[in-house]
Design a protein around this motif. Structure first.
Motif, PDB file in Angstrom:
ATOM      1  N   GLU B  86       0.851  -1.193   0.000  1.00  0.00           N
ATOM      2  CA  GLU B  86       0.000   0.000   0.000  1.00  0.00           C
ATOM      3  C   GLU B  86       0.883   1.237   0.000  1.00  0.00           C
ATOM      4  OE1 GLU B  86      -3.885  -1.493   2.359  1.00  0.00           O
ATOM      5  OE2 GLU B  86      -3.052   0.462   2.847  1.00  0.00           O
ATOM      6  N   SER B  87       0.656   2.104  -0.975  1.00  0.00           N
ATOM      7  CA  SER B  87       1.584   3.224  -1.095  1.00  0.00           C
ATOM      8  C   SER B  87       0.886   4.578  -1.167  1.00  0.00           C
ATOM      9  CB  SER B  87       2.469   3.027  -2.334  1.00  0.00           C
ATOM     10  OG  SER B  87       1.674   3.052  -3.497  1.00  0.00           O
ATOM     11  N   ALA B  88      -0.413   4.611  -0.911  1.00  0.00           N
ATOM     12  CA  ALA B  88      -1.081   5.921  -0.851  1.00  0.00           C
ATOM     13  C   ALA B  88      -0.581   6.623   0.414  1.00  0.00           C
ATOM     14  CB  ALA B  88      -2.587   5.736  -0.781  1.00  0.00           C
ATOM     15  N   PHE B  89      -0.298   7.920   0.293  1.00  0.00           N
ATOM     16  CA  PHE B  89       0.201   8.648   1.460  1.00  0.00           C
ATOM     17  C   PHE B  89      -0.945   8.818   2.464  1.00  0.00           C
ATOM     18  CE2 PHE B  89       2.958  10.437  -2.002  1.00  0.00           C
ATOM     19  CZ  PHE B  89       4.105   9.776  -1.600  1.00  0.00           C
ATOM     20  N   PRO B  90      -0.797   8.278   3.670  1.00  0.00           N
ATOM     21  CA  PRO B  90      -1.929   8.303   4.610  1.00  0.00           C
ATOM     22  C   PRO B  90      -2.331   9.707   5.060  1.00  0.00           C
ATOM     23  CG  PRO B  90       0.004   7.245   5.604  1.00  0.00           C
ATOM     24  CD  PRO B  90       0.358   7.544   4.185  1.00  0.00           C
ATOM     25  N   PHE B 128     -15.086  10.379  -3.722  1.00  0.00           N
ATOM     26  CA  PHE B 128     -14.206  10.062  -2.584  1.00  0.00           C
ATOM     27  C   PHE B 128     -12.997  10.997  -2.533  1.00  0.00           C
ATOM     28  CE2 PHE B 128     -16.551   6.214  -3.461  1.00  0.00           C
ATOM     29  CZ  PHE B 128     -16.894   5.761  -2.191  1.00  0.00           C
ATOM     30  N   GLU B 129     -13.040  12.085  -3.290  1.00  0.00           N
ATOM     31  CA  GLU B 129     -11.873  12.956  -3.443  1.00  0.00           C
ATOM     32  C   GLU B 129     -11.318  13.459  -2.115  1.00  0.00           C
ATOM     33  OE1 GLU B 129     -14.616  13.208  -5.176  1.00  0.00           O
ATOM     34  OE2 GLU B 129     -14.169  13.394  -7.316  1.00  0.00           O
ATOM     35  N   ARG B 130     -12.201  13.742  -1.157  1.00  0.00           N
ATOM     36  CA  ARG B 130     -11.754  14.345   0.120  1.00  0.00           C
ATOM     37  C   ARG B 130     -11.508  13.297   1.209  1.00  0.00           C
ATOM     38  NH1 ARG B 130      -9.453  18.718  -1.203  1.00  0.00           N
ATOM     39  NH2 ARG B 130     -10.506  19.519  -3.034  1.00  0.00           N
ATOM     40  N   ARG B 131     -11.687  12.031   0.861  1.00  0.00           N
ATOM     41  CA  ARG B 131     -11.456  10.982   1.863  1.00  0.00           C
ATOM     42  C   ARG B 131      -9.961  10.691   1.988  1.00  0.00           C
ATOM     43  NH1 ARG B 131     -16.016   7.708   2.758  1.00  0.00           N
ATOM     44  NH2 ARG B 131     -17.822   9.069   2.630  1.00  0.00           N
ATOM     45  N   HIS B 132      -9.559  10.274   3.174  1.00  0.00           N
ATOM     46  CA  HIS B 132      -8.178   9.862   3.396  1.00  0.00           C
ATOM     47  C   HIS B 132      -8.070   8.336   3.211  1.00  0.00           C
ATOM     48  CE1 HIS B 132      -7.645  13.906   4.934  1.00  0.00           C
ATOM     49  NE2 HIS B 132      -6.340  13.685   4.865  1.00  0.00           N
ATOM     50  N   SER B 137     -11.348   1.274   1.320  1.00  0.00           N
ATOM     51  CA  SER B 137     -11.030  -0.159   1.348  1.00  0.00           C
ATOM     52  C   SER B 137      -9.673  -0.390   0.677  1.00  0.00           C
ATOM     53  CB  SER B 137     -12.103  -0.926   0.583  1.00  0.00           C
ATOM     54  OG  SER B 137     -12.002  -0.610  -0.793  1.00  0.00           O
ATOM     55  N   GLY B 138      -9.135  -1.617   0.821  1.00  0.00           N
ATOM     56  CA  GLY B 138      -7.835  -1.939   0.228  1.00  0.00           C
ATOM     57  C   GLY B 138      -7.819  -1.724  -1.277  1.00  0.00           C
ATOM     58  N   GLY B 139      -8.905  -2.143  -1.943  1.00  0.00           N
ATOM     59  CA  GLY B 139      -8.990  -1.991  -3.399  1.00  0.00           C
ATOM     60  C   GLY B 139      -9.018  -0.521  -3.798  1.00  0.00           C
ATOM     61  N   MET B 140      -9.743   0.281  -3.022  1.00  0.00           N
ATOM     62  CA  MET B 140      -9.824   1.717  -3.338  1.00  0.00           C
ATOM     63  C   MET B 140      -8.469   2.392  -3.122  1.00  0.00           C
ATOM     64  SD  MET B 140     -13.443   2.335  -1.501  1.00  0.00           S
ATOM     65  CE  MET B 140     -14.138   3.855  -2.094  1.00  0.00           C
ATOM     66  N   ARG B 141      -7.763   1.963  -2.077  1.00  0.00           N
ATOM     67  CA  ARG B 141      -6.436   2.545  -1.813  1.00  0.00           C
ATOM     68  C   ARG B 141      -5.481   2.221  -2.958  1.00  0.00           C
ATOM     69  NH1 ARG B 141      -7.479   1.420   3.865  1.00  0.00           N
ATOM     70  NH2 ARG B 141      -6.513  -0.629   3.785  1.00  0.00           N
ATOM     71  N   GLN B 142      -5.601   0.989  -3.485  1.00  0.00           N
ATOM     72  CA  GLN B 142      -4.719   0.621  -4.585  1.00  0.00           C
ATOM     73  C   GLN B 142      -5.093   1.404  -5.848  1.00  0.00           C
ATOM     74  OE1 GLN B 142      -1.852  -0.041  -4.893  1.00  0.00           O
ATOM     75  NE2 GLN B 142      -1.503  -2.213  -4.778  1.00  0.00           N
TER      76      GLN B 142
END
Lengths: 253, 265
Positions: B86-90, B128-132, B137-142
């Protein structure tokens, strides 16, 4: 439970618990289970607040102690974070100094106040420098911990996008380490405030520590505890401010 | 600019003397412009090591990696990478994650947000633009990570098992999404995976690697029509490709398993 309700409920629980503890203590004192000459009744402490504000210039002393703590905090931030970053960058420096910094964090530096008096005189500078010395180590260690714990993949994302060293620091390493850095700052400022009040008490100079010393010398127990309440207030103000700054910084990165 | 990727005689040894391990040995292949190629092999065959070499994250290896004939010695602007982890910046919300590469380039905020919104929509995350990331979910983060890489508009897309941590349904849906985008943008794509179905579903060509040392064992041309919808995925031809690949991989995977058991003592 909705978030807004939790937000209100949590501080309400805290305040109610405090009131309940004070009421229990009051009951123990009124029934002579606890001597009022050892612990003053909470109602006397509350009454003493107005008196020490009026007669002992407690607001000015509160501002002085808070100002000294703030000055120490700025020094801690300006020195602690770069040292933590340096230890992260240099494996040699880390091996050489990390254990020393950890030992420094555990040292009761307030006992070295005569040395600071000789170096800087009986002044606010001595107090600020001692506060800095007492609080810098946790910031160094936590900055180092935060940077080390930064997930490799986040750094690789930056590298794959040809990020510059400055951007890597500002946009990835610092935001990733921010929670740890702020944990270090909270610890550092707590150590700093304790030592600042302690040294004010010991050298009978400055803000709330000096006032606590004077009130204790006069055996004004209610006034002493009321003054200690202002030290707690300073601590709470710093914690609340840091929480806001941390939130703001996380939003802006 | 030509977006041909060339990997020539790439070799990597770890350690020295008797304990040295050859992770990758004399691997050579090309990925043509706009082509979707998958690299499959058992765990430990050096797939991810190759991914780091091709992405320029590790330069110490034998052989050569080139983009349009130009040897690369570090991260290259033509190459975009999607990582397995997972590499999205938290600390960034979706839109700021996706606009990250554009921010690094100094693109004005309004333009950056507009471009980022386009890629957010492309991966199906509008709303979902403003969500962190912690709220997704894992799929959305990817998908956020994929959109961030796509927003940089790389000519060559490298993906290292990007769906590895996702459940089968999400993998299939996300796989469809990725092929759709790849066909739309005509990006040269190299996918590293250990999933046979994923490789057949997405690829024009599949490179099969051996267990350690990682060498190229075989190249399989996938001649299934696109788009590869449910009819294709359930067709006997699709199953035949998967079976053929499994035939190749079974022996390699067994060797990998034996090596793991031997190492465990």
């Amino acid at each position: 439970m909705p978030r807004a309700e939790v937000r209100l409920l949590a501080p309400a629980c805290g305040v109610l618990s405090l009131i309940a503890a004070a009421a229990a203590l009051q009951a123990l004192i009124v029934t002579d289970v606890v001597s009022r000459y050892v612990v003053p009744p909470p109602t006397d402490v509350v009454m003493a607040i107005a008196r020490i504000v009026r007669e002992e210039h407690v607001v000015a002393r509160f501002l002085l102690t808070s100002g000294e703590t703030f000055g120490s905090g700025l020094l801690i931030l300006a020195v602690g974070v770069p040292i933590g970053f340096w230890l992260h960058r240099s494996a040699l420096a880390r091996r050489a100094f990390e254990a020393w910094v950890a030992a420094w964090a555990a040292a009761p530096l307030v006992l070295a106040y005569p040395l600071f008096l000789v170096l800087f005189g009986r002044s606010s500078l001595t107090i600020v420098v001692l506060g800095f010395a007492a609080g810098v180590a946790p910031v160094v260690l936590k900055t180092l911990e935060g940077l080390t714990a930064t997930r490799r993949v986040l750094v690789d994302v930056g590298r794959s996008l040809q990020i510059t060293r400055g951007q890597m620091f500002r946009k990835i390493l610092i935001p990733a380490a921010l929670p740890e850095i702020f944990t270090g700052l909270r610890l550092g400022l707590t150590f700093s405030l304790i030592n600042i009040v302690g040294v004010e008490f010991l050298i009978n100079f400055g803000g709330l520590g000096q006032l606590i010393n004077e009130l204790a010398e006069r055996y004004d127990l209610a006034g002493t505890y009321a003054a200690i309440g202002f030290v707690l207030l300073a601590s709470m103000v710093f914690f609340a401010c840091m929480e806001h700054v941390e939130r703001w910084l996380r939003r802006t990165h | 600019m030509d977006a041909t990727l060339s990997v020539e005689h790439v070799t990597k040894r770890f350690g020295m003397g008797e304990t040295a391990i050859t992770a990758v040995e004399d691997v050579s292949f090309d990925v043509a412009e706009g082509e979707f190629v998958s690299l499959i092999g058992p765990s430990g065959c050096g797939k991810s090591t190759l991914f780091h070499f091709i992405g320029g994250l590790t330069a110490e290896h034998g052989g050569r990696v080139a983009v349009a004939g130009e040897t690369i010695s570090g991260p290259h602007p033509a190459i975009g990478m999607v990582f397995q982890e997972e590499s999205a910046f938290p600390w960034r919300n979706v839109i700021d994650n996706v606009g990250f590469a554009l921010e690094l380039r100094g693109m004005p905020r309004a333009e950056r947000l507009e471009r980022a919104r386009h890629y957010v929509a492309l991966v199906g995350l509008q709303g979902f633009e403003r969500r962190h990331p912690s709220e997704l979910s894992g799929g959305m983060r990817q998908r956020v990570a994929i959109a961030r890489t796509l927003a940089a508009q790389p000519r060559i897309l490298l993906m290292d098992e990007p769906f590895a941590s996702l459940d089968e349904q999400t993998r299939l849906l996300l796989g469809e999404k990725v092929t759709e985008i790849q066909q739309q943008l005509r990006q040269t794509t190299l996918l590293i995976t250990h999933s046979l179905t994923e490789a057949v579903q997405l690829s024009d060509r599949i490179l099969v690697m051996t267990f350690r040392p990682g060498r190229l064992r075989r190249v399989v041309q996938v001649d299934l029509p696109r788009p590869r919808n449910d009819d294709i995925l359930t067709s006997p031809e699709f199953g035949a490709y998967v079976a053929e690949l499994w035939g190749d991989l079974r022996e390699e995977a067994s060797r990998g398993l034996q090596a793991a058991e031997h190492a465990a003592g």
